[in-house]
Scaffold this active site. Structure first.
Site, PDB file in Angstrom:
ATOM      1  CG  HIS A  23      -2.005   0.979   1.223  1.00  0.00           C
ATOM      2  ND1 HIS A  23      -3.311   0.681   1.527  1.00  0.00           N
ATOM      3  CD2 HIS A  23      -2.002   2.302   0.913  1.00  0.00           C
ATOM      4  CE1 HIS A  23      -4.053   1.765   1.432  1.00  0.00           C
ATOM      5  NE2 HIS A  23      -3.276   2.771   1.052  1.00  0.00           N
ATOM      6  CG  HIS A  25      -1.679   6.258  -2.337  1.00  0.00           C
ATOM      7  ND1 HIS A  25      -2.894   6.256  -2.979  1.00  0.00           N
ATOM      8  CD2 HIS A  25      -1.899   5.662  -1.133  1.00  0.00           C
ATOM      9  CE1 HIS A  25      -3.817   5.708  -2.189  1.00  0.00           C
ATOM     10  NE2 HIS A  25      -3.233   5.339  -1.064  1.00  0.00           N
ATOM     11  CG  ASP A  27      -1.284  10.230  -6.169  1.00  0.00           C
ATOM     12  OD1 ASP A  27      -1.191   9.031  -5.833  1.00  0.00           O
ATOM     13  OD2 ASP A  27      -2.344  10.868  -6.068  1.00  0.00           O
ATOM     14  N   GLY A 185      -9.796   7.716  -1.747  1.00  0.00           N
ATOM     15  CA  GLY A 185     -10.427   9.022  -1.624  1.00  0.00           C
ATOM     16  C   GLY A 185     -11.208   9.082  -0.316  1.00  0.00           C
ATOM     17  CG  HIS A 212      -7.993   3.286   0.377  1.00  0.00           C
ATOM     18  ND1 HIS A 212      -7.451   2.959  -0.828  1.00  0.00           N
ATOM     19  CD2 HIS A 212      -7.025   3.966   1.061  1.00  0.00           C
ATOM     20  CE1 HIS A 212      -6.213   3.425  -0.886  1.00  0.00           C
ATOM     21  NE2 HIS A 212      -5.924   4.041   0.243  1.00  0.00           N
ATOM     22  CD  GLU A 215      -7.356   6.233   5.487  1.00  0.00           C
ATOM     23  OE1 GLU A 215      -8.032   6.080   4.457  1.00  0.00           O
ATOM     24  OE2 GLU A 215      -6.282   6.872   5.524  1.00  0.00           O
ATOM     25  CG  ASP A 304      -1.605   5.623   2.993  1.00  0.00           C
ATOM     26  OD1 ASP A 304      -1.958   5.189   1.878  1.00  0.00           O
ATOM     27  OD2 ASP A 304      -2.385   6.237   3.747  1.00  0.00           O
TER      28      ASP A 304
END
Ligand code: NOS
Ligand code: ZN
Length: 371
Positions: A23, A25, A27, A185, A212, A215, A304
């Protein structure tokens, strides 16, 4: 008597230990210097700072807001500079290089292709540019003596309505660098069941996906992700702790959902530092990972967003070693868990575990003998 278990792994050993991240990202992991350079090259004028150090601190502080929604606002700037093939390729190559330099041997890196179309690219061009970057990064890492394999996960944004299209895209590229699908998101208000058609499509194609869930929002989100959508893994899933009761005498009772997650060996993609920033958890010591590991959930440790959290896999492990006194055996356990839960074929996962991860930890575990 001296024994192996009294030696906490050093930071340097942790860096050399083979690690797996599921996991991370794309970006959320840019080098601050790259954000500055790409902004200049592409005429992106909205950065809060164009000094590399200041910008790096800005990302960490702005993301440290205690709310997932505000944490996510910082992505406008990374996504903003990732709108050309060159930029995507560079960011992906550096991502693979940085992970490899940190001792990661296998990574699944996710991003949302639909967020990279502002410069006129097609979804296919986005995926191919990122794939080319990952291959280039793997090659450069090898030249520097590091071995890494990187697979892409294509994310659909949960507030948008393109998930079926992105799932189809992931399926089309499944034999060329894309290993699965995800939704991300803001979680509150956007339940995973909004995207059932995408998940059902992937199931019919025998493809893999993570969601996701659990969380910023609790058990209903986890329950939907598993029992309505059929997720293979949970992105975070940390709120599963809400379905576990610990009594004063230390005895533990699992609710139906927590029991299901443990019984079915559903992988939890836990991201400790990210949880501190978004306010899901208030300290490392109070992070549910300690209890979930003791109870033998299928726990994995993840970064993350390395930029927003100022973290790496090694740093996540260091925090856990400091907080929970973990030994190399625990770090190996997390790593094997992650490799077992990866979306690449079974024979490759087994070979990674037997021929890369276990020998790597065996070497480190023997080092105390020769001090
Ligand atoms: O922890 C998270 N929870 C939910 N969404 C996230 C998280 N981190 C990043 N993203 C979102 O995923 C998109 C694609 O990579 C990012 O642009 C960001 O909006
Ligand atoms: Zn995430």
């Amino acid at each position: 008597m001296k024994s192996q278990t009294i030696h906490a792994p050093t930071a340097e050993q942790i860096r050399r230990a083979p690690k797996v991240v599921l996991h991370d990202h794309l970006d959320g992991g840019l080098r601050p210097g790259t954000v500055v350079e790409l902004a200049r090259e592409n005429g992106y004028g909205s950065l809060p700072y164009d000094d590399t150090d200041k910008l790096g601190s800005w990302f960490r502080e702005a993301a440290d807001s205690g709310s997932l929604e505000r944490y996510l606002e910082t992505f406008a700037h990374t996504v903003g500079v990732m709108q050309t093939e060159n930029a995507l390729r560079r960011v992906a190559a550096e991502c693979a290089e940085d992970l490899a330099a940190d001792g990661v041997v296998y990574a699944e890196v996710r991003y949302a292709p639909e967020q990279h179309l502002e410069g006129g690219l097609t979804l296919e061009q986005v995926v191919e540019a990122v794939n080319a970057g990952f291959r280039e990064g793997e090659r450069r890492a090898r030249e520097n003596g590091h071995r890494i394999r990187v697979g892409a996960l294509l994310t659909a944004m949960r507030h948008a309505a393109r998930s079926l299209e992105i799932a189809e895209l992931a399926n089309r590229y499944r034999d060329s660098g894309v290993v699965g699908f995800d939704i991300a998101g803001a979680e509150a208000g956007y339940p995973p069941t909004r995207h059932l058609d995408a998940f059902e499509f992937l199931k019919r194609e025998n493809n893999h996906f993570t969601i996701h869930a659990g969380e910023a929002f609790g058990l209903p989100s986890i329950w939907q992700a598993l029992q309505w959508c059929g997720a293979d893994r949970l992105g975070h899933g940390v709120r599963i702790i809400d379905d576990i009761q610990v009594a004063e005498d230390g005895s533990v009772e699992l609710g139906r959902l927590a029991a299901y997650v443990r019984d079915k060996r559903i992988p939890l993609e836990l991201c400790p530092t990210s949880n501190l920033q978004t306010g899901a958890v208030d300290s490392y010591a109070n992070h549910p990972i300690g209890l979930l590991r003791r109870l033998h959930f299928r726990v994995t440790v993840n970064t993350d967003n390395r930029l927003m959290s100022g973290t790496t896999m090694s740093r996540e492990f260091e925090h856990l070693v400091e907080t929970f006194d973990y030994a190399l055996d625990d770090l190996q356990w997390f790593t094997v868990n992650a490799m077992k839960s990866a979306f690449i074929p079974f024979d490759e996962r087994v070979a990674m575990i037997d021929d890369v991860i276990k020998p790597g930890y065996a070497t480190l575990k023997a080092e105390w003998l020769f001090r």
